[in-house]
Design a protein around this motif. Structure first.
Motif, PDB file in Angstrom:
ATOM      1  N   ARG A  80      88.238 -28.411   1.008  1.00  0.00           N
ATOM      2  CA  ARG A  80      89.243 -27.433   0.572  1.00  0.00           C
ATOM      3  C   ARG A  80      88.946 -26.039   1.140  1.00  0.00           C
ATOM      4  NH1 ARG A  80      92.671 -27.201  -4.513  1.00  0.00           N
ATOM      5  NH2 ARG A  80      93.679 -25.214  -4.239  1.00  0.00           N
ATOM      6  N   VAL A  81      87.696 -25.624   1.035  1.00  0.00           N
ATOM      7  CA  VAL A  81      87.316 -24.311   1.562  1.00  0.00           C
ATOM      8  C   VAL A  81      87.567 -24.266   3.064  1.00  0.00           C
ATOM      9  CG1 VAL A  81      85.372 -22.736   1.945  1.00  0.00           C
ATOM     10  CG2 VAL A  81      85.623 -23.876  -0.273  1.00  0.00           C
ATOM     11  N   SER A  82      87.121 -25.294   3.761  1.00  0.00           N
ATOM     12  CA  SER A  82      87.281 -25.348   5.213  1.00  0.00           C
ATOM     13  C   SER A  82      88.751 -25.385   5.614  1.00  0.00           C
ATOM     14  CB  SER A  82      86.545 -26.576   5.758  1.00  0.00           C
ATOM     15  OG  SER A  82      86.608 -26.608   7.152  1.00  0.00           O
ATOM     16  N   CYS A  83      89.540 -26.190   4.938  1.00  0.00           N
ATOM     17  CA  CYS A  83      90.977 -26.279   5.236  1.00  0.00           C
ATOM     18  C   CYS A  83      91.676 -24.949   5.004  1.00  0.00           C
ATOM     19  CB  CYS A  83      91.640 -27.362   4.399  1.00  0.00           C
ATOM     20  SG  CYS A  83      91.323 -29.015   5.008  1.00  0.00           S
ATOM     21  N   ASN A  84      91.327 -24.273   3.931  1.00  0.00           N
ATOM     22  CA  ASN A  84      91.945 -22.975   3.651  1.00  0.00           C
ATOM     23  C   ASN A  84      91.632 -21.972   4.754  1.00  0.00           C
ATOM     24  OD1 ASN A  84      93.159 -23.810   1.280  1.00  0.00           O
ATOM     25  ND2 ASN A  84      91.506 -23.066  -0.020  1.00  0.00           N
ATOM     26  N   ILE A  85      90.391 -21.943   5.192  1.00  0.00           N
ATOM     27  CA  ILE A  85      89.991 -21.021   6.256  1.00  0.00           C
ATOM     28  C   ILE A  85      90.718 -21.368   7.556  1.00  0.00           C
ATOM     29  CG2 ILE A  85      88.032 -20.376   7.738  1.00  0.00           C
ATOM     30  CD1 ILE A  85      86.309 -20.573   5.134  1.00  0.00           C
ATOM     31  N   CYS A  86      90.741 -22.649   7.907  1.00  0.00           N
ATOM     32  CA  CYS A  86      91.413 -23.075   9.144  1.00  0.00           C
ATOM     33  C   CYS A  86      92.927 -22.857   9.054  1.00  0.00           C
ATOM     34  CB  CYS A  86      91.102 -24.540   9.448  1.00  0.00           C
ATOM     35  SG  CYS A  86      89.395 -24.824   9.936  1.00  0.00           S
ATOM     36  N   TYR A  87      93.496 -23.127   7.905  1.00  0.00           N
ATOM     37  CA  TYR A  87      94.934 -22.940   7.700  1.00  0.00           C
ATOM     38  C   TYR A  87      95.305 -21.466   7.879  1.00  0.00           C
ATOM     39  CZ  TYR A  87      99.469 -23.147   5.291  1.00  0.00           C
ATOM     40  OH  TYR A  87     100.802 -23.048   4.965  1.00  0.00           O
ATOM     41  N   ASP A  88      94.492 -20.578   7.297  1.00  0.00           N
ATOM     42  CA  ASP A  88      94.723 -19.140   7.475  1.00  0.00           C
ATOM     43  C   ASP A  88      94.627 -18.761   8.951  1.00  0.00           C
ATOM     44  OD1 ASP A  88      95.047 -18.858   4.746  1.00  0.00           O
ATOM     45  OD2 ASP A  88      93.033 -18.037   4.409  1.00  0.00           O
ATOM     46  N   ARG A  89      93.657 -19.326   9.649  1.00  0.00           N
ATOM     47  CA  ARG A  89      93.489 -19.025  11.071  1.00  0.00           C
ATOM     48  C   ARG A  89      94.670 -19.555  11.875  1.00  0.00           C
ATOM     49  NH1 ARG A  89      92.416 -15.432  14.375  1.00  0.00           N
ATOM     50  NH2 ARG A  89      91.558 -16.113  16.345  1.00  0.00           N
ATOM     51  N   LEU A  90      95.142 -20.752  11.552  1.00  0.00           N
ATOM     52  CA  LEU A  90      96.313 -21.316  12.238  1.00  0.00           C
ATOM     53  C   LEU A  90      97.526 -20.411  12.073  1.00  0.00           C
ATOM     54  CD1 LEU A  90      96.134 -25.119  11.397  1.00  0.00           C
ATOM     55  CD2 LEU A  90      96.080 -24.100  13.680  1.00  0.00           C
ATOM     56  N   ARG A  91      97.742 -19.941  10.864  1.00  0.00           N
ATOM     57  CA  ARG A  91      98.879 -19.055  10.623  1.00  0.00           C
ATOM     58  C   ARG A  91      98.729 -17.755  11.390  1.00  0.00           C
ATOM     59  NH1 ARG A  91      99.635 -19.197   4.236  1.00  0.00           N
ATOM     60  NH2 ARG A  91      97.594 -18.322   4.516  1.00  0.00           N
ATOM     61  N   ALA A  92      97.523 -17.218  11.436  1.00  0.00           N
ATOM     62  CA  ALA A  92      97.292 -15.976  12.186  1.00  0.00           C
ATOM     63  C   ALA A  92      97.533 -16.200  13.673  1.00  0.00           C
ATOM     64  CB  ALA A  92      95.869 -15.474  11.950  1.00  0.00           C
ATOM     65  N   LEU A  93      97.071 -17.313  14.197  1.00  0.00           N
ATOM     66  CA  LEU A  93      97.259 -17.608  15.622  1.00  0.00           C
ATOM     67  C   LEU A  93      98.725 -17.861  15.953  1.00  0.00           C
ATOM     68  CD1 LEU A  93      94.174 -19.889  16.273  1.00  0.00           C
ATOM     69  CD2 LEU A  93      94.563 -17.587  17.184  1.00  0.00           C
ATOM     70  N   GLN A  94      99.445 -18.437  15.007  1.00  0.00           N
ATOM     71  CA  GLN A  94     100.862 -18.724  15.226  1.00  0.00           C
ATOM     72  C   GLN A  94     101.657 -17.430  15.392  1.00  0.00           C
ATOM     73  OE1 GLN A  94     102.994 -20.542  11.925  1.00  0.00           O
ATOM     74  NE2 GLN A  94     104.080 -21.850  13.344  1.00  0.00           N
ATOM     75  N   HIS A  95     101.228 -16.380  14.707  1.00  0.00           N
ATOM     76  CA  HIS A  95     101.947 -15.108  14.756  1.00  0.00           C
ATOM     77  C   HIS A  95     101.385 -14.146  15.790  1.00  0.00           C
ATOM     78  CE1 HIS A  95     104.380 -16.297  11.420  1.00  0.00           C
ATOM     79  NE2 HIS A  95     103.314 -16.555  10.703  1.00  0.00           N
ATOM     80  N   SER A  96     100.303 -14.542  16.442  1.00  0.00           N
ATOM     81  CA  SER A  96      99.676 -13.688  17.452  1.00  0.00           C
ATOM     82  C   SER A  96     100.166 -14.107  18.833  1.00  0.00           C
ATOM     83  CB  SER A  96      98.158 -13.852  17.363  1.00  0.00           C
ATOM     84  OG  SER A  96      97.546 -13.300  18.492  1.00  0.00           O
ATOM     85  N   PRO A  97     100.725 -13.171  19.629  1.00  0.00           N
ATOM     86  CA  PRO A  97     101.227 -13.548  20.954  1.00  0.00           C
ATOM     87  C   PRO A  97     100.140 -14.062  21.881  1.00  0.00           C
ATOM     88  CG  PRO A  97     101.331 -11.167  20.630  1.00  0.00           C
ATOM     89  CD  PRO A  97     100.893 -11.775  19.341  1.00  0.00           C
ATOM     90  N   ALA A  98      98.919 -13.569  21.730  1.00  0.00           N
ATOM     91  CA  ALA A  98      97.827 -14.011  22.590  1.00  0.00           C
ATOM     92  C   ALA A  98      97.043 -15.151  21.957  1.00  0.00           C
ATOM     93  CB  ALA A  98      96.882 -12.853  22.865  1.00  0.00           C
ATOM     94  N   GLY A  99      97.480 -15.611  20.787  1.00  0.00           N
ATOM     95  CA  GLY A  99      96.679 -16.571  20.046  1.00  0.00           C
ATOM     96  C   GLY A  99      97.041 -18.018  20.235  1.00  0.00           C
ATOM     97  N   ALA A 100      97.822 -18.325  21.222  1.00  0.00           N
ATOM     98  CA  ALA A 100      98.206 -19.722  21.420  1.00  0.00           C
ATOM     99  C   ALA A 100      96.994 -20.532  21.835  1.00  0.00           C
ATOM    100  CB  ALA A 100      99.287 -19.816  22.480  1.00  0.00           C
ATOM    101  N   LEU A 101      96.724 -21.581  21.094  1.00  0.00           N
ATOM    102  CA  LEU A 101      95.606 -22.459  21.425  1.00  0.00           C
ATOM    103  C   LEU A 101      96.095 -23.503  22.407  1.00  0.00           C
ATOM    104  CD1 LEU A 101      94.137 -22.995  17.859  1.00  0.00           C
ATOM    105  CD2 LEU A 101      93.175 -21.613  19.672  1.00  0.00           C
ATOM    106  N   SER A 102      95.682 -23.370  23.650  1.00  0.00           N
ATOM    107  CA  SER A 102      96.177 -24.309  24.647  1.00  0.00           C
ATOM    108  C   SER A 102      95.072 -25.078  25.341  1.00  0.00           C
ATOM    109  CB  SER A 102      97.009 -23.570  25.696  1.00  0.00           C
ATOM    110  OG  SER A 102      96.211 -22.583  26.311  1.00  0.00           O
ATOM    111  N   ASP A 103      93.831 -24.646  25.206  1.00  0.00           N
ATOM    112  CA  ASP A 103      92.728 -25.334  25.863  1.00  0.00           C
ATOM    113  C   ASP A 103      92.243 -26.467  24.970  1.00  0.00           C
ATOM    114  OD1 ASP A 103      92.908 -23.517  27.894  1.00  0.00           O
ATOM    115  OD2 ASP A 103      91.375 -22.194  27.038  1.00  0.00           O
ATOM    116  N   ILE A 104      92.859 -27.602  25.076  1.00  0.00           N
ATOM    117  CA  ILE A 104      92.524 -28.736  24.240  1.00  0.00           C
ATOM    118  C   ILE A 104      91.519 -29.611  24.976  1.00  0.00           C
ATOM    119  CG2 ILE A 104      93.424 -30.759  23.057  1.00  0.00           C
ATOM    120  CD1 ILE A 104      96.100 -29.293  22.883  1.00  0.00           C
ATOM    121  N   THR A 105      90.424 -29.919  24.310  1.00  0.00           N
ATOM    122  CA  THR A 105      89.397 -30.762  24.895  1.00  0.00           C
ATOM    123  C   THR A 105      89.499 -32.137  24.263  1.00  0.00           C
ATOM    124  OG1 THR A 105      87.994 -28.820  25.036  1.00  0.00           O
ATOM    125  CG2 THR A 105      86.922 -30.939  25.296  1.00  0.00           C
ATOM    126  N   PHE A 106      89.747 -33.134  25.090  1.00  0.00           N
ATOM    127  CA  PHE A 106      89.922 -34.493  24.569  1.00  0.00           C
ATOM    128  C   PHE A 106      88.674 -35.339  24.740  1.00  0.00           C
ATOM    129  CE2 PHE A 106      94.103 -33.041  25.973  1.00  0.00           C
ATOM    130  CZ  PHE A 106      94.743 -33.056  24.762  1.00  0.00           C
TER     131      PHE A 106
END
Length: 187
Positions: free
Chosen positions: A76-102
């Motif tokens: 729960r703690v980890s998800c909340n932190i990551c969820y907040d970060r996802l929302r921040a990145l979604q609203h940040s023009p430079a925050g698009a996460l595109s370097d996906i490592t498979f």
């Protein structure tokens, strides 16, 4: 590590025993990193979220209720932190996460090389399309379809109702399926 051993470490940590807390970190850091990496698809971001998670856990151990599994609370703690970060990145023009490592993610193995390549390609597409989901959809999709948690545990972790979870999961799956179908039509 057994649940009762974990509870003993938690109790010692609550009394500011740093060595007990270090054992908890050692036990769960891979678990937290895997979740953060799957949600954020960025190794550096995931490492930052692991540090943020354990810092927040250390500072709020008094809020942990022992009647629940420690791993659920940690999720729960980890998800909340990551969820907040996802929302921040979604609203940040430079925050698009595109370097996906498979490469680090396990792929279904098969003796048939063609099937293995198709599985790897499909997984890569799903993970790519996952990045285009809303933060709620991505969180629920990751917990249910990638981490394979039950709806009841996702409720405890996220605080969402089962209806919210199922609705977001439905929308996430529908979106990914639609995009996969578009790729298949192009071929």
């Amino acid at each position: 590590m057994e649940q009762n051993e974990i509870q003993v470490l938690v109790e010692k940590s609550r009394r500011q025993d740093a060595s007990a807390f270090a054992l908890l970190v050692a036990e769960y850091q891979t678990f937290v990193f895997r979740l953060a990496f799957r949600l954020l698809c960025d190794e550096e971001e995931a490492r930052d979220m692991v540090q943020e998670t354990f810092l927040r856990v250390w500072l709020s151990l008094d809020k942990y209720r022992p009647e629940f599994r420690f791993s659920t609370w940690l999720y729960r703690v980890s998800c909340n932190i990551c969820y907040d970060r996802l929302r921040a990145l979604q609203h940040s023009p430079a925050g698009a996460l595109s370097d996906i490592t498979f490469a680090e993610l396990p792929v279904c193995s098969d003796d048939n090389i063609e099937a293995t390549l198709v599985n790897r390609e499909l997984k890569a597409h799903i993970l790519y399309f996952m990045q285009q989901l809303t933060p709620k959809q991505k969180l629920v999709f990751t917990l249910r379809d990638i981490e394979e948690l039950e709806i009841k545990e996702i409720e405890k972790i996220t605080g969402f109702t089962s209806v919210q979870i199922k609705a977001n999961l439905y929308l996430a799956r529908k979106s990914i399926r639609k995009k996969l179908n578009e790729i298949n039509k192009e071929r």
